[in-house]
Design a protein around this motif. Sequence first.
Motif, PDB file in Angstrom:
ATOM      1  N   LEU A 190       0.816  -1.211   0.000  1.00  0.00           N
ATOM      2  CA  LEU A 190       0.000   0.000   0.000  1.00  0.00           C
ATOM      3  C   LEU A 190       0.851   1.263   0.000  1.00  0.00           C
ATOM      4  N   SER A 191       1.841   1.338   0.878  1.00  0.00           N
ATOM      5  CA  SER A 191       2.679   2.541   0.972  1.00  0.00           C
ATOM      6  C   SER A 191       3.389   2.832  -0.334  1.00  0.00           C
ATOM      7  N   ARG A 192       3.970   1.807  -0.927  1.00  0.00           N
ATOM      8  CA  ARG A 192       4.707   2.001  -2.173  1.00  0.00           C
ATOM      9  C   ARG A 192       3.778   2.421  -3.309  1.00  0.00           C
ATOM     10  N   GLU A 193       2.611   1.793  -3.378  1.00  0.00           N
ATOM     11  CA  GLU A 193       1.672   2.106  -4.460  1.00  0.00           C
ATOM     12  C   GLU A 193       1.152   3.535  -4.342  1.00  0.00           C
ATOM     13  N   VAL A 194       0.798   3.969  -3.154  1.00  0.00           N
ATOM     14  CA  VAL A 194       0.298   5.332  -2.969  1.00  0.00           C
ATOM     15  C   VAL A 194       1.408   6.343  -3.246  1.00  0.00           C
ATOM     16  N   ALA A 195       2.617   6.039  -2.802  1.00  0.00           N
ATOM     17  CA  ALA A 195       3.748   6.948  -3.070  1.00  0.00           C
ATOM     18  C   ALA A 195       3.969   7.113  -4.575  1.00  0.00           C
ATOM     19  N   ARG A 196       3.874   6.023  -5.334  1.00  0.00           N
ATOM     20  CA  ARG A 196       4.041   6.090  -6.791  1.00  0.00           C
ATOM     21  C   ARG A 196       2.967   6.952  -7.430  1.00  0.00           C
ATOM     22  N   LEU A 197       1.755   6.904  -6.869  1.00  0.00           N
ATOM     23  CA  LEU A 197       0.632   7.639  -7.448  1.00  0.00           C
ATOM     24  C   LEU A 197       0.838   9.146  -7.362  1.00  0.00           C
ATOM     25  N   ARG A 198       1.499   9.608  -6.309  1.00  0.00           N
ATOM     26  CA  ARG A 198       1.665  11.055  -6.128  1.00  0.00           C
ATOM     27  C   ARG A 198       3.074  11.548  -6.434  1.00  0.00           C
ATOM     28  N   GLU A 199       3.948  10.653  -6.766  1.00  0.00           N
ATOM     29  CA  GLU A 199       5.363  10.960  -6.972  1.00  0.00           C
ATOM     30  C   GLU A 199       5.582  12.068  -7.999  1.00  0.00           C
ATOM     31  N   GLY A 200       6.237  13.127  -7.553  1.00  0.00           N
ATOM     32  CA  GLY A 200       6.673  14.183  -8.451  1.00  0.00           C
ATOM     33  C   GLY A 200       5.594  15.094  -8.987  1.00  0.00           C
ATOM     34  N   ASP A 201       4.362  14.970  -8.520  1.00  0.00           N
ATOM     35  CA  ASP A 201       3.281  15.807  -9.027  1.00  0.00           C
ATOM     36  C   ASP A 201       2.859  16.774  -7.933  1.00  0.00           C
ATOM     37  N   GLY A 202       3.350  18.009  -8.028  1.00  0.00           N
ATOM     38  CA  GLY A 202       3.077  19.020  -7.027  1.00  0.00           C
ATOM     39  C   GLY A 202       1.633  19.489  -6.983  1.00  0.00           C
ATOM     40  N   ARG A 203       0.828  19.110  -7.961  1.00  0.00           N
ATOM     41  CA  ARG A 203      -0.589  19.495  -7.957  1.00  0.00           C
ATOM     42  C   ARG A 203      -1.393  18.677  -6.965  1.00  0.00           C
TER      43      ARG A 203
END
Length: 160
Positions: A21-34
């Motif tokens: 879960l942690s890795r998947e959620v982190a990937r979803l928001r990675e690098g997108d400041g919006r």
Amino acid sequence: MTGAQALPVTDIRVQQADFDLSREVARLREGDGRVGAVVSFVGTVRDLNDGASVSRMELEHYPGMTERALEDIVAQARARWALFGVLVIHRVGPLAPLDQIVLVACASAHRGEAFAACEFIMDYLKTDAPFWKKEQIPEGARWVDARSSDDSAKAKWVDR
């Protein structure tokens, strides 16, 4: 890509393997400041269903058709809400109580859109995606019937 306009992310997977879960959620928001909100839902195998002890569950699906149904559900959510990322992972195969079954996560600028989209996707997934569950209970194996409560949950989105 902080602050920049990243491309919307859609990741749909049907798999036997578990997910982090942690890795998947982190990937979803990675690098997108919006992204100001990420809402996630994780469904797990219960050890009790309809009054019977469940020792195992087998999830089956219709390959190809299942992925297309999930893609359609996500497209409907994207048409309703401004989403920067959507992740749907659904497991198939044999599962034991407490195992993770499904992950739905939505990223948006604000929590309201992320919550609504996540709930919408899960409500539609329960009724429109071709998955079948067979539980192992003390009396033997049984198929899990569709629930009218799932139809009611989906129906609330019709006029919204």
